[in-house]
Design a protein around this motif. Structure first.
Motif, PDB file in Angstrom:
ATOM      1  N   PHE A  26       0.822  -1.206   0.000  1.00  0.00           N
ATOM      2  CA  PHE A  26       0.000   0.000   0.000  1.00  0.00           C
ATOM      3  C   PHE A  26       0.857   1.257   0.000  1.00  0.00           C
ATOM      4  N   THR A  27       2.035   1.201   0.598  1.00  0.00           N
ATOM      5  CA  THR A  27       2.958   2.337   0.533  1.00  0.00           C
ATOM      6  C   THR A  27       3.467   2.500  -0.902  1.00  0.00           C
ATOM      7  N   GLN A  28       3.852   1.399  -1.517  1.00  0.00           N
ATOM      8  CA  GLN A  28       4.329   1.448  -2.898  1.00  0.00           C
ATOM      9  C   GLN A  28       3.261   1.996  -3.842  1.00  0.00           C
ATOM     10  N   LYS A  29       2.004   1.578  -3.642  1.00  0.00           N
ATOM     11  CA  LYS A  29       0.911   2.053  -4.505  1.00  0.00           C
ATOM     12  C   LYS A  29       0.728   3.559  -4.392  1.00  0.00           C
ATOM     13  N   TYR A  30       0.786   4.080  -3.179  1.00  0.00           N
ATOM     14  CA  TYR A  30       0.604   5.517  -3.011  1.00  0.00           C
ATOM     15  C   TYR A  30       1.784   6.296  -3.601  1.00  0.00           C
ATOM     16  N   ILE A  31       2.990   5.840  -3.332  1.00  0.00           N
ATOM     17  CA  ILE A  31       4.170   6.515  -3.886  1.00  0.00           C
ATOM     18  C   ILE A  31       4.103   6.512  -5.411  1.00  0.00           C
ATOM     19  N   GLY A  53      -1.818  18.183  -2.095  1.00  0.00           N
ATOM     20  CA  GLY A  53      -1.993  16.782  -1.723  1.00  0.00           C
ATOM     21  C   GLY A  53      -0.849  16.203  -0.928  1.00  0.00           C
ATOM     22  N   ASN A  54       0.223  16.942  -0.810  1.00  0.00           N
ATOM     23  CA  ASN A  54       1.367  16.450  -0.042  1.00  0.00           C
ATOM     24  C   ASN A  54       1.800  17.471   1.009  1.00  0.00           C
ATOM     25  N   GLU A  55       2.379  18.577   0.577  1.00  0.00           N
ATOM     26  CA  GLU A  55       2.979  19.523   1.522  1.00  0.00           C
ATOM     27  C   GLU A  55       1.955  20.133   2.485  1.00  0.00           C
ATOM     28  N   TYR A  56       0.864  20.660   1.951  1.00  0.00           N
ATOM     29  CA  TYR A  56      -0.128  21.319   2.808  1.00  0.00           C
ATOM     30  C   TYR A  56      -0.823  20.304   3.712  1.00  0.00           C
ATOM     31  N   LEU A  57      -1.167  19.169   3.135  1.00  0.00           N
ATOM     32  CA  LEU A  57      -1.800  18.117   3.934  1.00  0.00           C
ATOM     33  C   LEU A  57      -0.847  17.608   5.019  1.00  0.00           C
ATOM     34  N   GLU A 110      -8.315  24.220 -14.635  1.00  0.00           N
ATOM     35  CA  GLU A 110      -8.784  24.089 -13.255  1.00  0.00           C
ATOM     36  C   GLU A 110      -9.588  22.817 -13.011  1.00  0.00           C
ATOM     37  N   ARG A 111     -10.515  22.501 -13.892  1.00  0.00           N
ATOM     38  CA  ARG A 111     -11.356  21.313 -13.699  1.00  0.00           C
ATOM     39  C   ARG A 111     -10.510  20.040 -13.710  1.00  0.00           C
ATOM     40  N   LYS A 112      -9.572  19.967 -14.638  1.00  0.00           N
ATOM     41  CA  LYS A 112      -8.699  18.791 -14.742  1.00  0.00           C
ATOM     42  C   LYS A 112      -7.788  18.696 -13.513  1.00  0.00           C
ATOM     43  N   VAL A 113      -7.272  19.820 -13.062  1.00  0.00           N
ATOM     44  CA  VAL A 113      -6.411  19.852 -11.881  1.00  0.00           C
ATOM     45  C   VAL A 113      -7.200  19.404 -10.650  1.00  0.00           C
ATOM     46  N   LYS A 114      -8.404  19.915 -10.515  1.00  0.00           N
ATOM     47  CA  LYS A 114      -9.249  19.548  -9.374  1.00  0.00           C
ATOM     48  C   LYS A 114      -9.528  18.045  -9.376  1.00  0.00           C
ATOM     49  N   LYS A 115      -9.851  17.499 -10.523  1.00  0.00           N
ATOM     50  CA  LYS A 115     -10.125  16.063 -10.643  1.00  0.00           C
ATOM     51  C   LYS A 115      -8.887  15.238 -10.261  1.00  0.00           C
ATOM     52  N   SER A 116      -7.716  15.649 -10.725  1.00  0.00           N
ATOM     53  CA  SER A 116      -6.470  14.940 -10.396  1.00  0.00           C
ATOM     54  C   SER A 116      -6.164  15.024  -8.908  1.00  0.00           C
ATOM     55  N   LEU A 117      -6.372  16.196  -8.326  1.00  0.00           N
ATOM     56  CA  LEU A 117      -6.102  16.389  -6.899  1.00  0.00           C
ATOM     57  C   LEU A 117      -7.050  15.537  -6.054  1.00  0.00           C
ATOM     58  N   ILE A 118      -8.315  15.517  -6.409  1.00  0.00           N
ATOM     59  CA  ILE A 118      -9.286  14.694  -5.673  1.00  0.00           C
ATOM     60  C   ILE A 118      -8.914  13.220  -5.787  1.00  0.00           C
ATOM     61  N   SER A 119      -8.473  12.798  -6.957  1.00  0.00           N
ATOM     62  CA  SER A 119      -8.042  11.410  -7.141  1.00  0.00           C
ATOM     63  C   SER A 119      -6.836  11.083  -6.258  1.00  0.00           C
ATOM     64  N   LEU A 120      -5.856  11.989  -6.241  1.00  0.00           N
ATOM     65  CA  LEU A 120      -4.671  11.766  -5.418  1.00  0.00           C
ATOM     66  C   LEU A 120      -5.038  11.726  -3.934  1.00  0.00           C
ATOM     67  N   GLY A 122      -7.846  10.844  -2.686  1.00  0.00           N
ATOM     68  CA  GLY A 122      -8.519   9.566  -2.472  1.00  0.00           C
ATOM     69  C   GLY A 122      -7.523   8.435  -2.293  1.00  0.00           C
ATOM     70  N   LYS A 123      -6.451   8.479  -3.062  1.00  0.00           N
ATOM     71  CA  LYS A 123      -5.414   7.447  -2.937  1.00  0.00           C
ATOM     72  C   LYS A 123      -4.664   7.600  -1.620  1.00  0.00           C
ATOM     73  N   ARG A 124      -4.495   8.829  -1.175  1.00  0.00           N
ATOM     74  CA  ARG A 124      -3.841   9.047   0.124  1.00  0.00           C
ATOM     75  C   ARG A 124      -4.735   8.546   1.250  1.00  0.00           C
ATOM     76  N   LYS A 125      -6.033   8.763   1.147  1.00  0.00           N
ATOM     77  CA  LYS A 125      -6.976   8.246   2.133  1.00  0.00           C
ATOM     78  C   LYS A 125      -6.912   6.717   2.153  1.00  0.00           C
ATOM     79  N   GLN A 126      -6.887   6.126   0.980  1.00  0.00           N
ATOM     80  CA  GLN A 126      -6.796   4.666   0.898  1.00  0.00           C
ATOM     81  C   GLN A 126      -5.510   4.178   1.571  1.00  0.00           C
TER      82      GLN A 126
END
Length: 147
Positions: A26-31, A53-57, A110-120, A122-126
């Motif tokens: 799971f660490t490898q998948k997120y990285i 998704g990384n620094e601020y979080l 913006e829309r594409k960036v937002k979608k990518s950020l939400i996906s990332l 989600g992967k961090r939550k997982q």
């Protein structure tokens, strides 16, 4: 400096990090997900992913770690240098990445960036869900976890 503080903390916790051969799946998948975003998406998506998704979080996560570690009875004397180093660095790192993002992004992205950020995110939550399950299993077996 972060790695030296991490070693100090693992020594306090009596964890032998030399026994860690490979990161968990799971660490490898997120990285890999984070790396894929940076290498295979637009520069704006990669910068937003790292900035938010990384620094601020991380800034918020390490604030919680720092605030909570001494509340655990066996960890009242735990060194906090690892958390302090992140708290010292994450905000400045976020500002660098967000400034770069502002310089290269466009309104149409913006829309594409937002979608990518939400996906990332989600992967961090997982990742954290799987980490929690993994550590819960280790604690149940009364052993020291290795991540």
């Amino acid at each position: 400096a972060h790695s030296n503080y991490f070693i100090e903390l693992t020594n306090f916790l009596d964890l032998d990090i030399s026994k860690i051969k490979e990161p968990t799946t799971f660490t490898q998948k997120y990285i890999q997900a984070r790396l894929d975003l940076c290498l295979n998406a637009t520069i704006s998506e990669g910068l937003a992913g790292i900035a938010l998704g990384n620094e601020y979080l991380n800034l918020h996560i390490y604030k919680a770690y720092r605030a909570g570690i001494h509340k655990i009875p066996d960890l009242k004397q735990a060194p906090t240098g690892y958390f302090d180093a992140h708290l010292r660095d994450e905000e400045a790192d976020f500002k660098v990445f967000s400034t770069l993002y502002e310089k290269v992004s466009t309104v149409t992205e913006e829309r594409k960036v937002k979608k990518s950020l939400i996906s990332l995110l989600g992967k961090r939550k997982q990742f954290f869900d799987e980490l929690y399950s993994y550590l819960s299993m280790k604690v149940t077996k009364n052993t020291h976890p290795t991540v």
